[in-house]
Structure formats: structure tokens, C-alpha cells
Design an enzyme around this catalytic site. Sequence first.
Site, short mmCIF file in Angstrom:
data_model
loop_
_atom_site.label_atom_id
_atom_site.label_comp_id
_atom_site.label_asym_id
_atom_site.label_seq_id
_atom_site.Cartn_x
_atom_site.Cartn_y
_atom_site.Cartn_z
N CYS A 106 42.83 61.20 91.14
CA CYS A 106 44.61 61.12 90.05
C CYS A 106 43.61 61.28 88.83
O CYS A 106 42.62 60.93 88.08
CB CYS A 106 44.77 59.46 90.21
SG CYS A 106 45.62 58.74 89.07
N CYS A 109 43.63 58.54 85.71
CA CYS A 109 42.80 57.24 85.90
C CYS A 109 42.19 57.37 87.25
O CYS A 109 41.48 57.39 87.69
CB CYS A 109 43.62 56.40 85.09
SG CYS A 109 45.27 56.18 86.55
N SER A 110 43.28 56.71 87.98
CA SER A 110 42.42 55.86 89.46
C SER A 110 42.87 54.94 90.21
O SER A 110 42.89 54.59 90.99
CB SER A 110 41.12 54.78 89.07
OG SER A 110 41.98 54.13 88.34
N CYS A 111 44.56 56.05 90.34
CA CYS A 111 45.38 55.04 91.20
C CYS A 111 44.96 55.87 92.62
O CYS A 111 44.61 57.47 92.69
CB CYS A 111 46.56 55.55 90.81
SG CYS A 111 46.70 55.19 89.08
FE FE Z 1 45.09 57.05 88.02
#
Ligand code: FE
Length: 198
Positions: A106, A109-111
Amino acid sequence: MVEHRPIPATVASVERRVAAMEASLEARGLHPAEFIANQKELIQDHWDPSNGARVVARAWADPAFRQRLLSDGRAAVMELGIPMPAHHQHLVALENTPQVHNVICCTLCSCTAFTVIGLPPDWYKDLEYRARIVRQSRSVLKDMGLDLPASTEIRVWDTTTDTRYIVVPLRPPETEGWTQERLASIVTRDAMIGVSRL
Ligand code: FE
């Protein structure tokens, strides 16, 4: 030498600020302690890579399920009783082959598809991984212990708010005849992100 400046007396300690926020939420009829306890339970007991491992094992063992997973991942995992948040509108299953290796990230971010493969590990959130996996995927994977042959094509998939991914790793040949439960026991989170093989 590092200079330590005292915190001004006007700023309360973290504990006091947290207590003040909790009191403020409680006063509005919200229950932060209960919410935090529920979230912890969800994360520890329900958002677990063992869900994705079951999905992969089923796809390996059941060709009809594999087809459904590849055509509509969201519906297929829900069939196994795995919940999908409403905003995860699409779950795309990426099947590795001897010629093609898939890896997810991602970049923003961090999905992750957290109800299926679990919450992201710390390295997945690092700017280093997010930036480099896209441009230098082969060397990043090598740094992480996955040295793919030059003939293997690497495809990198960037997660968005509404589209999540799961990598379906190659089934190891020695697992012929195994039960789905036993198959699931060897499927790791990292393999479903695509940074390792089984
Ligand atoms: Fe994310």
C-alpha cells in the site's frame, strides 16, 4: 549533547490527557474502554492470517472454489464465514504461477484485507518497503529472503481503500493428498502478501 528541555508545567501528563479524553467521551455517552476492548478482541481473535490460510487451502483443494475466488474474492471468502468490511468492496485473489509472482503493498499507507490476511506487519508500513517494492521489487524481495529466478515475472499490486488483495501462493508439490486443515497450517501471512514462497 542532547538537550532535554523540561515539559512546561501547563502541559498535563499523557495519563492525565488520556483520562480527560475518556471522561469527555463518557460524558457524551460513548464508551472508549469498551470500544478498545472490543477492537483488541477483534484484532487478536478474528483478524487473523489463519482466515486467509483457510481460503488458500480451499482454493488449492477445490477447483470450483478456486474459480469463484478468482472471479469474486469478496463473495468467496464470505462463503467461508469470513467477514468483509463494507468499504472493502473488492477482494482480488492473485494466483502465483511458476512464471508469475505477485506481491502486494500500500504505497499510500498500510491497507490490507485485514479480516482475511490480518493487520499489516510493521515492515509493510515502512516508507522503505512502500517506496522500494514498486521500483526495485526483485531486489527488495531478495533482501527479504526471496530470490526469484530472473525468468519469473514480478507483479506489484497497490492496495486502495476499496480494493484489497490476497496472494494465492504456489502449492508445494509435496502436499499432494493433504487435508485442507493440514494445507492451511503451512500458509503464512508473508506468503499471502507475496514476500515469501512456501
Ligand atoms: Fe493503506
